[in-house]
Design an enzyme around this catalytic site. Structure first.
Site, mmCIF file in Angstrom:
data_model
loop_
_atom_site.group_PDB
_atom_site.id
_atom_site.type_symbol
_atom_site.label_atom_id
_atom_site.label_comp_id
_atom_site.label_asym_id
_atom_site.label_seq_id
_atom_site.Cartn_x
_atom_site.Cartn_y
_atom_site.Cartn_z
ATOM 1 N N ASP A 90 -13.752 13.105 9.070
ATOM 2 C CA ASP A 90 -12.840 12.060 8.609
ATOM 3 C C ASP A 90 -11.429 12.607 8.699
ATOM 4 O O ASP A 90 -11.229 13.828 8.641
ATOM 5 C CB ASP A 90 -13.163 11.622 7.178
ATOM 6 C CG ASP A 90 -12.617 10.240 6.861
ATOM 7 O OD1 ASP A 90 -13.381 9.260 6.944
ATOM 8 O OD2 ASP A 90 -11.409 10.133 6.540
ATOM 9 N N ARG B 226 0.805 -1.220 0.000
ATOM 10 C CA ARG B 226 0.000 0.000 0.000
ATOM 11 C C ARG B 226 0.841 1.274 0.000
ATOM 12 O O ARG B 226 0.390 2.318 -0.493
ATOM 13 C CB ARG B 226 -0.952 -0.010 1.193
ATOM 14 C CG ARG B 226 -2.049 -1.051 1.050
ATOM 15 C CD ARG B 226 -3.130 -0.865 2.089
ATOM 16 N NE ARG B 226 -4.273 -1.736 1.822
ATOM 17 C CZ ARG B 226 -5.385 -1.727 2.526
ATOM 18 N NH1 ARG B 226 -5.520 -0.887 3.544
ATOM 19 N NH2 ARG B 226 -6.372 -2.544 2.224
#
Length: 288
Positions: free
Chosen positions: A150, A46
Site C-alpha cells: 500500500d 479532505r
C-alpha cells in the site's frame, strides 16, 4: 462528506482554481491520481485538516510545502487524504470463491506460491487470502508468500498489527474465526489475527506508478478498487504491468467498478465477474 455538503461549507482557506490545478498536477505526477474539477469541494474538505495541522492559511502555502524535497511524509498524508481506505474481510466474495475452487487445486500441486495484494489497506484482504489458502491446502509448501502493499505507511502499520473490532470481522466464516481470530485480553470487542496467518504475509510500502522492487511470477494479483483513482492511461499501463508479473494462467482480480482495458485485454481472458486469467503463450510456429 457529499459534494453538495462540502460545497455549502464556507471556505476557511483560500483555494483558487489555479491552486486546484497545481494540486491535481502533483497528484497525477506523484501518485497517478485523476482529480476532476468537480472534485474540488471534496478535495477542499479532505485536505483542510492538513492545512490546520501544519498551521497554514491557504492552499497556495500548502502546495509550496508539499513541493519541498524534505516533505515526502506530507505528500503521503496528501494521497491518504485523497483516497478512501474502505476494505473488509472477504469483500467481493466471488473472488475468494474463485481462489478456493479454481486456483487452489492448481496451487496444491506447486512447491512455490506467490500472491500479491496490491492496495491492501488495513489488511483484511491479505488476511482473507491467507485464511483461504490455509483452509484449502492440506499441506503448505515451504515457499509460500503473500505480498501486501500500500502507498500509505500509516495504514500499513495498522495492517501489520492485525487488530480489528469483532464487528468488522462479521464476514469471516465462523469456523475461520475460531481458528485464526484471537480475543484481545481486556478488550472484549477486539480480536487479533493469529501468527499462523501473519507469518505468511509481507507488508511493504509501494507506489504503484513507480518502480516495483520485486519480480514475479505471481499466481494471483488482487488489485481491487485502486485503479478507480487513476486516469485511463495510467490504468492501462497498470494492467499491462500486472500482466508481466503474472504466470501464464495466473489470475487478476479487480474492483467491482473497474474494467480491464487497453493492450492488456489481449493478455487476459475473462474468468468471472471482474476476474481475469492470463492467457498462455501461443505455441511457436513450426517451420516446414
Amino acid at each position: 462528506m457529499s459534494l453538495a455538503a462540502a460545497a455549502e461549507m464556507p471556505e476557511e482557506f483560500s483555494f483558487s482554481d489555479a491552486d486546484f490545478e497545481a494540486l491535481a498536477r502533483l497528484a497525477r505526477a506523484e501518485f497517478g491520481l485523476s482529480l476532476a474539477v468537480s472534485k474540488k469541494p471534496l478535495v477542499y474538505s479532505r485536505l483542510a485538516r492538513r492545512l490546520r495541522a501544519r498551521g497554514l492559511s491557504s492552499f497556495r502555502e500548502y502546495m509550496a510545502l508539499v513541493d519541498r524535497a524534505d516533505e515526502a511524509d506530507e505528500r503521503l498524508e496528501l494521497v491518504s487524504a485523497l483516497t478512501t481506505n474502505v476494505t473488509s474481510f472477504f469483500r467481493e466474495k466471488h473472488h475468494f470463491d474463485t481462489l478456493r475452487d479454481v486456483l487452489l487445486p492448481e496451487l496444491a500441486k506447486q512447491k512455490r506460491i506467490r500472491i500479491w495484494s496490491a492496495g491492501c489497506s488495513s489488511g483484511p484482504e491479505p488476511f482473507s487470502i491467507a485464511m483461504t489458502l490455509l483452509d484449502g491446502l492440506q499441506s503448505l509448501p515451504a515457499d509460500l508468500r503473500i505480498l501486501a502493499t500500500d502507498i500509505d505507511p500509516a495504514i500499513l502499520r495498522r495492517a501489520r498489527r492485525g487488530s480489528y473490532l469483532r464487528e468488522d470481522c462479521a464476514a469471516v466464516p465462523s469456523s475461520f474465526q475460531s481458528r485464526w481470530l484471537i480475543p484481545t485480553p481486556g478488550e472484549p470487542e477486539q480480536v487479533e489475527i493469529s501468527q499462523d496467518l501473519k507469518r505468511l504475509i509481507s507488508f511493504a510500502e509501494l507506489n504503484l506508478i513507480c518502480d516495483w522492487p520485486f519480480k514475479g511470477p505471481f499466481d494471483a494479483i488482487f488489485c481491487r478498487n485502486v485503479a478507480i483513482y487513476f486516469d485511463q492511461d495510467t490504468q492501462q499501463r497498470l494492467w499491462s504491468r500486472f500482466a508481466t508479473m503474472l504466470r501464464a494462467g495466473g489470475f487478476l482480480f479487480i474492483g467491482h467498478s473497474e474494467r480491464l482495458s487497453g493492450p492488456a485485454t489481449n493478455e487476459f481472458a475473462t474468468a468471472g465477474v471482474t476476474t481475469y486469467r492470463k492467457r498462455a503463450l501461443p505455441a511457436p510456429t513450426q517451420l516446414t
